[in-house]
Design a protein around this motif. Structure first.
Motif, PDB file in Angstrom:
ATOM      1  N   ALA A 106       0.814  -1.214   0.000  1.00 15.08           N
ATOM      2  CA  ALA A 106       0.000   0.000   0.000  1.00 15.08           C
ATOM      3  C   ALA A 106       0.846   1.262   0.000  1.00 15.08           C
ATOM      4  O   ALA A 106       0.366   2.333  -0.362  1.00 15.08           O
ATOM      5  CB  ALA A 106      -0.937  -0.011   1.216  1.00 15.08           C
ATOM      6  N   ARG A 107       2.090   1.151   0.412  1.00 11.69           N
ATOM      7  CA  ARG A 107       2.986   2.309   0.445  1.00 11.69           C
ATOM      8  C   ARG A 107       3.522   2.675  -0.938  1.00 11.69           C
ATOM      9  O   ARG A 107       4.093   3.743  -1.126  1.00 11.69           O
ATOM     10  CB  ARG A 107       4.172   2.029   1.370  1.00 11.69           C
ATOM     11  N   GLY A 108       3.362   1.809  -1.893  1.00 10.71           N
ATOM     12  CA  GLY A 108       3.969   2.038  -3.204  1.00 10.71           C
ATOM     13  C   GLY A 108       3.333   3.186  -3.961  1.00 10.71           C
ATOM     14  O   GLY A 108       2.110   3.392  -3.906  1.00 10.71           O
ATOM     15  N   ALA A 109       4.168   3.921  -4.701  1.00  8.67           N
ATOM     16  CA  ALA A 109       3.635   4.925  -5.616  1.00  8.67           C
ATOM     17  C   ALA A 109       2.972   4.235  -6.792  1.00  8.67           C
ATOM     18  O   ALA A 109       2.053   4.774  -7.412  1.00  8.67           O
ATOM     19  CB  ALA A 109       4.753   5.849  -6.097  1.00  8.67           C
ATOM     20  N   GLN A 110       3.448   3.031  -7.110  1.00 11.54           N
ATOM     21  CA  GLN A 110       2.807   2.200  -8.114  1.00 11.54           C
ATOM     22  C   GLN A 110       2.926   0.747  -7.689  1.00 11.54           C
ATOM     23  O   GLN A 110       3.804   0.384  -6.899  1.00 11.54           O
ATOM     24  CB  GLN A 110       3.401   2.426  -9.503  1.00 11.54           C
ATOM     25  N   GLN A 111       2.020  -0.065  -8.213  1.00 13.63           N
ATOM     26  CA  GLN A 111       2.011  -1.480  -7.844  1.00 13.63           C
ATOM     27  C   GLN A 111       1.834  -2.316  -9.096  1.00 13.63           C
ATOM     28  O   GLN A 111       1.054  -1.959  -9.998  1.00 13.63           O
ATOM     29  CB  GLN A 111       0.873  -1.760  -6.845  1.00 13.63           C
ATOM     30  N   MET A 112       2.553  -3.430  -9.173  1.00 18.13           N
ATOM     31  CA  MET A 112       2.435  -4.360 -10.286  1.00 18.13           C
ATOM     32  C   MET A 112       2.145  -5.747  -9.729  1.00 18.13           C
ATOM     33  O   MET A 112       2.750  -6.167  -8.739  1.00 18.13           O
ATOM     34  CB  MET A 112       3.724  -4.391 -11.110  1.00 18.13           C
ATOM     35  N   ARG A 113       1.211  -6.444 -10.388  1.00 13.03           N
ATOM     36  CA  ARG A 113       0.854  -7.791  -9.955  1.00 13.03           C
ATOM     37  C   ARG A 113       1.480  -8.808 -10.898  1.00 13.03           C
ATOM     38  O   ARG A 113       1.332  -8.718 -12.123  1.00 13.03           O
ATOM     39  CB  ARG A 113      -0.658  -7.964  -9.933  1.00 13.03           C
ATOM     40  N   VAL A 114       2.197  -9.753 -10.320  1.00 17.97           N
ATOM     41  CA  VAL A 114       2.817 -10.833 -11.079  1.00 17.97           C
ATOM     42  C   VAL A 114       1.923 -12.066 -10.955  1.00 17.97           C
ATOM     43  O   VAL A 114       1.567 -12.470  -9.837  1.00 17.97           O
ATOM     44  CB  VAL A 114       4.238 -11.139 -10.562  1.00 17.97           C
ATOM     45  N   ALA A 115       1.555 -12.621 -12.089  1.00 14.10           N
ATOM     46  CA  ALA A 115       0.654 -13.775 -12.066  1.00 14.10           C
ATOM     47  C   ALA A 115       1.121 -14.821 -13.075  1.00 14.10           C
ATOM     48  O   ALA A 115       1.843 -14.512 -14.031  1.00 14.10           O
ATOM     49  CB  ALA A 115      -0.777 -13.337 -12.378  1.00 14.10           C
ATOM     50  N   LYS A 116       0.678 -16.041 -12.852  1.00 16.93           N
ATOM     51  CA  LYS A 116       0.988 -17.140 -13.778  1.00 16.93           C
ATOM     52  C   LYS A 116      -0.292 -17.538 -14.493  1.00 16.93           C
ATOM     53  O   LYS A 116      -1.316 -17.795 -13.870  1.00 16.93           O
ATOM     54  CB  LYS A 116       1.576 -18.321 -13.024  1.00 16.93           C
ATOM     55  N   GLN A 117      -0.211 -17.554 -15.820  1.00 12.65           N
ATOM     56  CA  GLN A 117      -1.355 -17.956 -16.626  1.00 12.65           C
ATOM     57  C   GLN A 117      -1.032 -19.255 -17.341  1.00 12.65           C
ATOM     58  O   GLN A 117       0.104 -19.461 -17.788  1.00 12.65           O
ATOM     59  CB  GLN A 117      -1.698 -16.879 -17.652  1.00 12.65           C
ATOM     60  N   VAL A 118      -2.026 -20.131 -17.463  1.00 10.37           N
ATOM     61  CA  VAL A 118      -1.850 -21.395 -18.150  1.00 10.37           C
ATOM     62  C   VAL A 118      -2.616 -21.330 -19.463  1.00 10.37           C
ATOM     63  O   VAL A 118      -3.831 -21.089 -19.484  1.00 10.37           O
ATOM     64  CB  VAL A 118      -2.359 -22.579 -17.303  1.00 10.37           C
ATOM     65  N   ARG A 119      -1.891 -21.501 -20.547  1.00  9.80           N
ATOM     66  CA  ARG A 119      -2.486 -21.497 -21.879  1.00  9.80           C
ATOM     67  C   ARG A 119      -2.252 -22.875 -22.494  1.00  9.80           C
ATOM     68  O   ARG A 119      -1.128 -23.194 -22.861  1.00  9.80           O
ATOM     69  CB  ARG A 119      -1.857 -20.417 -22.742  1.00  9.80           C
ATOM     70  N   GLY A 120      -3.325 -23.647 -22.592  1.00 14.82           N
ATOM     71  CA  GLY A 120      -3.154 -25.014 -23.073  1.00 14.82           C
ATOM     72  C   GLY A 120      -2.349 -25.803 -22.061  1.00 14.82           C
ATOM     73  O   GLY A 120      -2.742 -25.940 -20.907  1.00 14.82           O
ATOM     74  N   GLU A 121      -1.217 -26.313 -22.489  1.00 17.37           N
ATOM     75  CA  GLU A 121      -0.356 -27.086 -21.597  1.00 17.37           C
ATOM     76  C   GLU A 121       0.872 -26.298 -21.172  1.00 17.37           C
ATOM     77  O   GLU A 121       1.799 -26.855 -20.585  1.00 17.37           O
ATOM     78  CB  GLU A 121       0.084 -28.386 -22.289  1.00 17.37           C
ATOM     79  N   ARG A 122       0.899 -24.982 -21.465  1.00 11.90           N
ATOM     80  CA  ARG A 122       2.068 -24.170 -21.136  1.00 11.90           C
ATOM     81  C   ARG A 122       1.679 -23.069 -20.166  1.00 11.90           C
ATOM     82  O   ARG A 122       0.592 -22.476 -20.280  1.00 11.90           O
ATOM     83  CB  ARG A 122       2.679 -23.562 -22.398  1.00 11.90           C
ATOM     84  N   ALA A 123       2.577 -22.817 -19.225  1.00  9.04           N
ATOM     85  CA  ALA A 123       2.363 -21.743 -18.256  1.00  9.04           C
ATOM     86  C   ALA A 123       3.209 -20.541 -18.656  1.00  9.04           C
ATOM     87  O   ALA A 123       4.289 -20.679 -19.237  1.00  9.04           O
ATOM     88  CB  ALA A 123       2.743 -22.204 -16.857  1.00  9.04           C
ATOM     89  N   ALA A 124       2.701 -19.352 -18.347  1.00  9.05           N
ATOM     90  CA  ALA A 124       3.432 -18.129 -18.673  1.00  9.05           C
ATOM     91  C   ALA A 124       3.263 -17.126 -17.541  1.00  9.05           C
ATOM     92  O   ALA A 124       2.186 -17.047 -16.921  1.00  9.05           O
ATOM     93  CB  ALA A 124       2.932 -17.526 -19.986  1.00  9.05           C
ATOM     94  N   THR A 125       4.295 -16.393 -17.264  1.00 10.89           N
ATOM     95  CA  THR A 125       4.254 -15.340 -16.245  1.00 10.89           C
ATOM     96  C   THR A 125       3.925 -14.011 -16.913  1.00 10.89           C
ATOM     97  O   THR A 125       4.529 -13.644 -17.919  1.00 10.89           O
ATOM     98  CB  THR A 125       5.608 -15.242 -15.517  1.00 10.89           C
ATOM     99  N   VAL A 126       2.965 -13.312 -16.334  1.00 14.13           N
ATOM    100  CA  VAL A 126       2.580 -11.994 -16.847  1.00 14.13           C
ATOM    101  C   VAL A 126       2.666 -10.994 -15.700  1.00 14.13           C
ATOM    102  O   VAL A 126       2.520 -11.351 -14.523  1.00 14.13           O
ATOM    103  CB  VAL A 126       1.161 -11.998 -17.455  1.00 14.13           C
ATOM    104  N   VAL A 127       2.875  -9.737 -16.054  1.00 13.62           N
ATOM    105  CA  VAL A 127       2.950  -8.667 -15.067  1.00 13.62           C
ATOM    106  C   VAL A 127       1.987  -7.575 -15.496  1.00 13.62           C
ATOM    107  O   VAL A 127       2.043  -7.097 -16.637  1.00 13.62           O
ATOM    108  CB  VAL A 127       4.375  -8.103 -14.943  1.00 13.62           C
ATOM    109  N   GLU A 128       1.134  -7.157 -14.550  1.00 18.99           N
ATOM    110  CA  GLU A 128       0.101  -6.189 -14.885  1.00 18.99           C
ATOM    111  C   GLU A 128       0.226  -4.971 -13.962  1.00 18.99           C
ATOM    112  O   GLU A 128       0.118  -5.108 -12.738  1.00 18.99           O
ATOM    113  CB  GLU A 128      -1.278  -6.833 -14.704  1.00 18.99           C
ATOM    114  N   PRO A 129       0.476  -3.769 -14.516  1.00 15.03           N
ATOM    115  CA  PRO A 129       0.418  -2.561 -13.679  1.00 15.03           C
ATOM    116  C   PRO A 129      -1.008  -2.355 -13.199  1.00 15.03           C
ATOM    117  O   PRO A 129      -1.984  -2.524 -13.956  1.00 15.03           O
ATOM    118  CB  PRO A 129       0.849  -1.445 -14.635  1.00 15.03           C
ATOM    119  N   LEU A 130      -1.196  -1.984 -11.930  1.00 17.61           N
ATOM    120  CA  LEU A 130      -2.524  -1.894 -11.328  1.00 17.61           C
ATOM    121  C   LEU A 130      -2.951  -0.445 -11.153  1.00 17.61           C
ATOM    122  O   LEU A 130      -2.167   0.397 -10.690  1.00 17.61           O
ATOM    123  CB  LEU A 130      -2.532  -2.589  -9.961  1.00 17.61           C
TER     124      LEU A 130
END
Length: 559
Positions: free
Chosen positions: A500-524
């Motif tokens: 909560a102290r951040g001037a900005q925050q980014m969420r790191v998540a893992k998405q599964v597409r078919g049989e492959r996983a991928a890491t994505v980062v989303e500015p919030l």
């Protein structure tokens, strides 16, 4: 600061472009989402060890590009200038890793050695993690950090200047002593050589002049020989051999004895008389030339003797004849230095003593100021420790005197930051503390106090809040925000109070597409931050109470 990070085909990341701003940026997400991959990717761009496991499965290569905006006068500019790379407003570090593990490094699109990436990155970004401490954990940085905290830059510069004068005076003294020692070893040779060359007294351009004169004299000698030969042909020494003059006289007498009438002989007699006159004139001219233009044999001998003497001296001293005058001057100077050496060495010894006293005075003043600054630093750190659940820890800024061989432009001290995490235990080096969480929070406390003097504009804290919560986590967040007032700070956190102290925050998540996983980062944005912090508070099931608590954290009412 770190402006952007572009990642291609690194482990679970297919394509990722991130932009960062000043202040505090919080990276959040569930465990295993891939937050560590972001740090590993940045590490690649900063010169960390590469291996084939970093390349995303099925791809030929991975690449990471980190763009920095160094402040004016940043140390990276000097490193780039040293390497012949033009410094620009943006400094781009890029690393490409092949599937076989080989890698290439680039700075501003110019290929470089990986070691240069590491040198530059050390001035740009510092990582504080539970098990990977750099920067503050390096004792080599402690003196500079203490001096910056104490505002001792002026005293430090005075010490460096005094050290330069001392080293210069000591070098001059050592060179003078060596010169005198060498001259003393060669004294007998020097005196004999000076005496010999002084007697010879070589002059500038003398060899060339003597050689020209010798050639002229030798040519004159050959000329005289030819003139003498011509005269000898007209005036043979052997009286039995007929001379041209005698032949002309004999022919004249024979024609005069002709019985009359001898008118037909008169023209011949006239020619013979003319020939005798011409012959007599030729003999007179030859005799005059022989007397006036003949060489001086003694002069030729003198010239050759002088020329041979000069060349013999040149061979003896292994120089060209033209260098003999300069050699004589040099040898005389060495003798003069030997004769006057004691006085010069005494003067240089006095200068060295004066320079040493100047250095000692400046270094002792710096040492005293450092001890005072160390006490203030210890007290400042002590105030930061209890809120970070380190109330039993004790920080020590040790200022110890070095042996003389360890003196240098930074002074006569060895500055070391030490810590004891438990009462009754002796303080030890920061990088040897067992507890990663304690060390991370201690580093944070140090950064809060020392942020003003940090030469590195970007700090990264990896899970500095591990194993803590509540008021301690809030204290960590508050201190990260304070550091971020002066430096760019990125924090990987599981703590909602920190996020909560951040001037900005980014969420790191893992998405599964078919049989492959991928890491994505989303500015919030604000709404997404509320949901993410509520998730961090409540877990999988986000309640309205969690959302309300998240609002309070973001508004600062629960901090």
């Amino acid at each position: 600061m770190l402006a952007s990070l572009a990642i291609r085909d690194v482990v679970l990341i297919e394509r990722l472009d991130l932009s960062f701003g000043p202040g505090l940026t919080a990276l959040t997400g569930e465990t295993g989402a891939g937050k560590s991959i972001l740090l590993d990717s940045l590490g690649l761009a900063c010169g960390a060890r590469a291996d084939s496991g970093m390349v995303r499965a099925g791809q030929a290569q991975a690449s990471v590009t980190a763009c920095f905006l160094p402040p004016e006068g940043h140390p990276s500019s000097a490193i780039l200038e040293e390497q012949g790379i033009a410094a620009e407003e943006t400094l781009v570090l890029r690393r490409v890793v092949q599937a076989d593990g080989r890698s290439r490094a680039f700075v501003n699109d110019q290929p470089v050695a990986v070691a240069l990436l590491r040198r530059l990155a050390a001035t740009l970004v510092e990582v504080q993690g539970q098990h990977d401490q750099v920067g503050l954990a390096d004792p080599a940085t402690h003196a500079g950090l203490l001096d910056a905290f104490g505002g001792l830059e002026g005293r430090r510069a005075a010490v460096a200047e005094a050290w330069g004068r001392l080293r210069g005076a000591e070098r001059a003294l050592a060179e003078a002593r060596e010169a005198i020692a060498a001259a003393q070893r060669d004294e007998e040779f020097l005196r004999h050589a000076v005496e010999e060359l002084s007697a010879l007294s070589p002059e500038e351009g003398e060899e060339e002049a003597l050689a020209a004169e010798r050639q002229r004299l030798q040519q004159g000698e050959r000329r005289s020989e030819q003139i003498a030969g011509a005269l000898a042909a007209l005036q043979p020494r052997d009286r039995r051999a007929g001379s041209p003059a005698a032949a002309l006289r004999e022919a004249t007498r024979a024609l005069e004895r002709l019985p009359p009438p001898n008118e037909e002989a008169q023209p011949i007699l006239a020619h013979l008389a003319a020939a005798q006159d011409a012959l007599a004139e030729a003999e007179a001219l030859l005799e005059r030339l022989l007397q006036e233009g003949g060489p001086d044999p003694r002069r030729l001998e003198q010239v050759e003797e002088r020329l041979f003497a000069l060349r013999a001296a040149a061979r003896k001293h292994a120089v060209a004849v033209v260098e003999l005058p300069a050699l004589l001057v040099s040898l005389k100077e060495r003798l003069a230095a030997l004769d006057a050496g004691t006085g010069r060495v005494a003067a240089l010894e006095a200068a060295a003593r004066e320079a040493r006293e100047g250095y000692l005075s400046a270094a002792r003043a710096l040492s005293a100021a450092r001890r005072d600054a160390a006490g203030r630093l210890e007290r400042a750190i002590a105030q930061e420790l209890p809120p970070l659940r380190l109330d039993r820890a004790r920080f020590v800024a040790e200022v110890a005197a070095r042996e003389e061989e360890g003196w240098g432009p930074e002074g006569m001290d060895r500055v070391t930051f030490l810590v004891a995490t438990n009462p009754g235990t002796p303080p030890g080096r920061l990088d040897r503390i067992a507890s990663g969480g304690e060390l991370s929070r201690l580093m944070l406390a140090l950064k809060v106090v020392l942020a003003r003097g940090s030469p590195v504009p970007t700090l990264i804290f990896d899970e500095v809040d591990a194993g803590i919560g509540g008021a301690t986590a809030a204290a960590v967040g508050e201190r990260l925000a304070r550091v971020a007032e002066r430096l760019q700070v990125l924090v990987v956190t599981h703590s909602p109070q920190v996020a909560a102290r951040g001037a900005q925050q980014m969420r790191v998540a893992k998405q599964v597409r078919g049989e492959r996983a991928a890491t994505v980062v989303e500015p919030l944005d604000r709404r997404a931050r509320r949901e993410e912090i509520a998730r961090m508070l409540a877990g999988e099931r986000v309640t309205e109470a969690a959302r309300a608590a998240a609002d309070s954290l973001l508004e600062g009412t629960l901090l």
